[in-house]
Design a protein around this motif. Structure first.
Motif, PDB file in Angstrom:
ATOM      1  N   PRO A 153       0.817  -1.209   0.000  1.00  0.00           N
ATOM      2  CA  PRO A 153       0.000   0.000   0.000  1.00  0.00           C
ATOM      3  C   PRO A 153       0.855   1.265   0.000  1.00  0.00           C
ATOM      4  CG  PRO A 153      -0.019  -1.049   2.163  1.00  0.00           C
ATOM      5  CD  PRO A 153       0.658  -1.988   1.227  1.00  0.00           C
ATOM      6  N   GLU A 154       2.098   1.183   0.469  1.00  0.00           N
ATOM      7  CA  GLU A 154       2.994   2.325   0.427  1.00  0.00           C
ATOM      8  C   GLU A 154       4.166   1.982  -0.500  1.00  0.00           C
ATOM      9  OE1 GLU A 154       2.460   0.786   3.501  1.00  0.00           O
ATOM     10  OE2 GLU A 154       0.681   1.977   3.895  1.00  0.00           O
ATOM     11  N   LYS A 155       4.689   3.002  -1.156  1.00  0.00           N
ATOM     12  CA  LYS A 155       5.835   2.789  -2.026  1.00  0.00           C
ATOM     13  C   LYS A 155       6.998   2.251  -1.217  1.00  0.00           C
ATOM     14  CE  LYS A 155       8.750   5.095  -5.444  1.00  0.00           C
ATOM     15  NZ  LYS A 155       9.070   6.389  -6.090  1.00  0.00           N
ATOM     16  N   LYS A 156       7.582   1.146  -1.678  1.00  0.00           N
ATOM     17  CA  LYS A 156       8.700   0.520  -0.980  1.00  0.00           C
ATOM     18  C   LYS A 156       9.983   1.008  -1.614  1.00  0.00           C
ATOM     19  CE  LYS A 156      10.252  -4.059   0.501  1.00  0.00           C
ATOM     20  NZ  LYS A 156       9.945  -5.503   0.449  1.00  0.00           N
ATOM     21  N   LEU A 157      10.684   1.903  -0.929  1.00  0.00           N
ATOM     22  CA  LEU A 157      11.885   2.511  -1.477  1.00  0.00           C
ATOM     23  C   LEU A 157      13.072   1.559  -1.411  1.00  0.00           C
ATOM     24  CD1 LEU A 157      11.628   6.090   0.087  1.00  0.00           C
ATOM     25  CD2 LEU A 157      10.819   5.314  -2.153  1.00  0.00           C
ATOM     26  N   THR A 158      13.981   1.709  -2.370  1.00  0.00           N
ATOM     27  CA  THR A 158      15.231   0.944  -2.381  1.00  0.00           C
ATOM     28  C   THR A 158      16.354   1.816  -1.825  1.00  0.00           C
ATOM     29  OG1 THR A 158      15.941   1.656  -4.577  1.00  0.00           O
ATOM     30  CG2 THR A 158      14.415  -0.223  -4.472  1.00  0.00           C
ATOM     31  N   ALA A 159      17.557   1.259  -1.798  1.00  0.00           N
ATOM     32  CA  ALA A 159      18.713   2.011  -1.309  1.00  0.00           C
ATOM     33  C   ALA A 159      19.027   3.219  -2.182  1.00  0.00           C
ATOM     34  CB  ALA A 159      19.927   1.090  -1.219  1.00  0.00           C
ATOM     35  N   ASP A 160      18.430   3.306  -3.374  1.00  0.00           N
ATOM     36  CA  ASP A 160      18.613   4.485  -4.217  1.00  0.00           C
ATOM     37  C   ASP A 160      18.192   5.757  -3.501  1.00  0.00           C
ATOM     38  OD1 ASP A 160      19.452   2.806  -6.225  1.00  0.00           O
ATOM     39  OD2 ASP A 160      17.588   2.895  -7.373  1.00  0.00           O
ATOM     40  N   ALA A 161      17.283   5.630  -2.525  1.00  0.00           N
ATOM     41  CA  ALA A 161      16.813   6.803  -1.787  1.00  0.00           C
ATOM     42  C   ALA A 161      17.904   7.413  -0.914  1.00  0.00           C
ATOM     43  CB  ALA A 161      15.614   6.425  -0.919  1.00  0.00           C
ATOM     44  N   MET A 162      18.973   6.637  -0.645  1.00  0.00           N
ATOM     45  CA  MET A 162      20.029   7.115   0.244  1.00  0.00           C
ATOM     46  C   MET A 162      21.375   7.319  -0.461  1.00  0.00           C
ATOM     47  SD  MET A 162      18.823   7.737   3.188  1.00  0.00           S
ATOM     48  CE  MET A 162      20.406   7.982   4.015  1.00  0.00           C
ATOM     49  N   LEU A 163      21.686   6.481  -1.476  1.00  0.00           N
ATOM     50  CA  LEU A 163      22.959   6.621  -2.186  1.00  0.00           C
ATOM     51  C   LEU A 163      22.861   5.917  -3.526  1.00  0.00           C
ATOM     52  CD1 LEU A 163      25.670   4.247  -0.592  1.00  0.00           C
ATOM     53  CD2 LEU A 163      23.226   3.993  -0.199  1.00  0.00           C
ATOM     54  N   PRO A 164      23.650   6.367  -4.527  1.00  0.00           N
ATOM     55  CA  PRO A 164      23.569   5.754  -5.853  1.00  0.00           C
ATOM     56  C   PRO A 164      24.155   4.351  -5.851  1.00  0.00           C
ATOM     57  CG  PRO A 164      25.347   7.362  -5.772  1.00  0.00           C
ATOM     58  CD  PRO A 164      24.586   7.493  -4.479  1.00  0.00           C
ATOM     59  N   PRO A 165      23.817   3.549  -6.853  1.00  0.00           N
ATOM     60  CA  PRO A 165      24.357   2.187  -6.943  1.00  0.00           C
ATOM     61  C   PRO A 165      25.875   2.198  -7.111  1.00  0.00           C
ATOM     62  CG  PRO A 165      22.488   2.476  -8.425  1.00  0.00           C
ATOM     63  CD  PRO A 165      22.867   3.844  -7.944  1.00  0.00           C
ATOM     64  N   PRO A 166      26.535   1.079  -6.773  1.00  0.00           N
ATOM     65  CA  PRO A 166      27.994   0.985  -6.993  1.00  0.00           C
ATOM     66  C   PRO A 166      28.317   1.150  -8.466  1.00  0.00           C
ATOM     67  CG  PRO A 166      27.190  -0.828  -5.622  1.00  0.00           C
ATOM     68  CD  PRO A 166      25.977  -0.133  -6.165  1.00  0.00           C
ATOM     69  N   THR A 167      29.502   1.688  -8.730  1.00  0.00           N
ATOM     70  CA  THR A 167      29.908   1.921 -10.122  1.00  0.00           C
ATOM     71  C   THR A 167      30.431   0.662 -10.794  1.00  0.00           C
ATOM     72  OG1 THR A 167      32.152   2.498  -9.413  1.00  0.00           O
ATOM     73  CG2 THR A 167      30.540   4.301  -9.574  1.00  0.00           C
ATOM     74  N   GLY A 168      30.802  -0.345  -9.976  1.00  0.00           N
ATOM     75  CA  GLY A 168      31.363  -1.561 -10.549  1.00  0.00           C
ATOM     76  C   GLY A 168      32.873  -1.552 -10.564  1.00  0.00           C
ATOM     77  N   ARG A 169      33.478  -0.388 -10.281  1.00  0.00           N
ATOM     78  CA  ARG A 169      34.944  -0.341 -10.230  1.00  0.00           C
ATOM     79  C   ARG A 169      35.451  -1.118  -9.022  1.00  0.00           C
ATOM     80  NH1 ARG A 169      33.959   5.144 -11.511  1.00  0.00           N
ATOM     81  NH2 ARG A 169      34.295   5.727  -9.328  1.00  0.00           N
ATOM     82  N   ALA A 170      36.430  -1.968  -9.226  1.00  0.00           N
ATOM     83  CA  ALA A 170      36.960  -2.800  -8.144  1.00  0.00           C
ATOM     84  C   ALA A 170      37.764  -1.952  -7.163  1.00  0.00           C
ATOM     85  CB  ALA A 170      37.832  -3.907  -8.712  1.00  0.00           C
ATOM     86  N   MET A 171      37.583  -2.194  -5.881  1.00  0.00           N
ATOM     87  CA  MET A 171      38.385  -1.537  -4.855  1.00  0.00           C
ATOM     88  C   MET A 171      39.704  -2.282  -4.718  1.00  0.00           C
ATOM     89  SD  MET A 171      36.747   1.040  -3.480  1.00  0.00           S
ATOM     90  CE  MET A 171      37.659   1.197  -1.943  1.00  0.00           C
ATOM     91  N   ALA A 172      40.776  -1.540  -4.492  1.00  0.00           N
ATOM     92  CA  ALA A 172      42.078  -2.183  -4.283  1.00  0.00           C
ATOM     93  C   ALA A 172      42.045  -2.960  -2.979  1.00  0.00           C
ATOM     94  CB  ALA A 172      43.179  -1.122  -4.239  1.00  0.00           C
TER      95      ALA A 172
END
Length: 363
Positions: A153-172
């Motif tokens: 009944p209410e819109k179920k927000l994803t983590a997009d509401a707080m921060l953008p998705p990962p870029t896919g770049r590997a962390m060292a």
């Protein structure tokens, strides 16, 4: 149509009984079968009809809620959700309720602000449905399936509401591993079992456990007194260190961030994400972005799917991922969703999670 979850409300306040009944019956999968002003009235009602779930106040005349809970669990276990107007001084009492067998704790709805009432309704209804499918020690009936019907009944927000998705770049890769853990229903006692087994030099850990605000500080203090690792409620800017566990504060999102070689947490306001604040998805996505392959993700007992998408993002970023198994989960919802996504490297029982975390952190 799915069978409704039948609920008995026990509270000495007529206003609270009426409000809770209205809140719960707004959910099409919940039916309030009765109300009781104290445990003695409730006991008589239970003799006539056994509810699937009980909501229970703490402070009541003639017999307090904790005493009734202990008697109930010893004689006829029924899933119980403690419903309290929680204040700091009373949070230790509610910890005792979890130890006595309560499945979850929710705050009584605030009536002054419409948004607070809406969020209270979401939290209370979800907690009751989760309790209905929980494994209660000694219970004589199987867990009740609570299927999802229709759309939320209410819109179920994803983590997009707080921060953008990962870029896919590997962390060292670095020498430090960060562990992120998510849990919900049944998680307070499960987390205690895991953290008590960890050595004092364990990798830094950040935890999201769905729970009310003000409760997390007492929960952290309790764990700190029991464990070899240091445990505290997370504060904005806290550094993630070896031997330290940070518990996300209730009603705030907690994110992992990195500056050079230093990992720290950001504690932020924001909307409900996957119907929760704090949200496991928010923590896990931030770990994928900030730690990548330097992270270990662990998802534990809880209803719903919070954490599954975030764990998938952690896996894609190179993190090692672990899920609690069905047999030891009070509610096998969150781990099940993550496993179904194919993003879990290891499934382990509760008693083996600490060992798996240490092993994964040293890989």
């Amino acid at each position: 149509m799915a069978a409704k979850v039948r609920v008995l409300i026990i509270d000495d306040s007529a206003t609270v009984r009426q409000t809770l009944a209205s809140v719960l019956e707004s959910d099409p999968l919940i039916e309030v079968i009765g109300v009781a002003s104290d445990p003695f009235v409730a006991a008589r009602r239970i003799r006539d009809e056994i509810p699937d779930v009980i909501t229970l106040d703490v402070e009541m005349p003639r017999m307090d809620g904790i005493t009734f809970l202990r008697k109930l669990m010893a004689q006829h276990p029924i899933p119980v959700v403690m419903c309290s107007s929680l204040v700091e001084a009373g949070s230790e009492t509610l910890l005792q309720a979890l130890e006595a067998g309560a499945v979850d704790i929710v705050l009584k709805p605030k009536m002054d602000v419409a948004e607070h009432l809406l969020e209270s309704r979401i939290r209370i209804c979800d907690a009751v449905k989760a309790a209905a499918s929980a494994r209660v020690t000694g219970a004589r009936r199987a867990p009740i399936p609570v299927p999802r019907v229709g759309r939320d009944p209410e819109k179920k927000l994803t983590a997009d509401a707080m921060l953008p998705p990962p870029t896919g770049r590997a962390m060292a890769r670095t020498t430090e591993t960060i562990v992120c853990i998510g849990a919900s229903t049944g998680g307070t006692e499960a987390l205690r079992a895991v953290l008590e087994q960890l050595p004092p030099d364990s990798p830094g850990i950040v935890i999201v456990q769905h729970m009310p605000e003000k409760f997390t500080a007492s929960f952290a203090k309790r764990l700190d007194s029991l464990c070899a690792v240091s445990v505290k409620e997370a504060e904005d800017g806290d550094t993630v260190l070896r031997g330290r566990v940070l518990i996300a504060p209730g009603n705030k999102h907690t994110l992992l961030e990195r500056s050079g070689a230093r990992y720290f947490v950001s504690v932020k306001d924001g909307p409900l994400v996957t119907r929760h604040r704090p949200s496991v998805d928010v923590l896990f996505r931030s770990a994928a972005k900030s730690a990548g392959s330097n992270a270990v993700g662990v998802i534990m007992t809880g209803m719903g799917d919070d954490g599954a998408r975030g764990m998938n993002e952690m896996k894609q970023a190179g993190a090692f991922t672990i899920a609690q198994d069905e047999a030891t989960s009070i509610v096998f919802g969150m781990p099940k969703e993550a496993i179904a996504m194919g993003c879990v490297d290891r499934v382990a029982p509760l008693q083996a999670l600490a060992k798996e975390i240490i092993k994964a952190s040293s890989r």
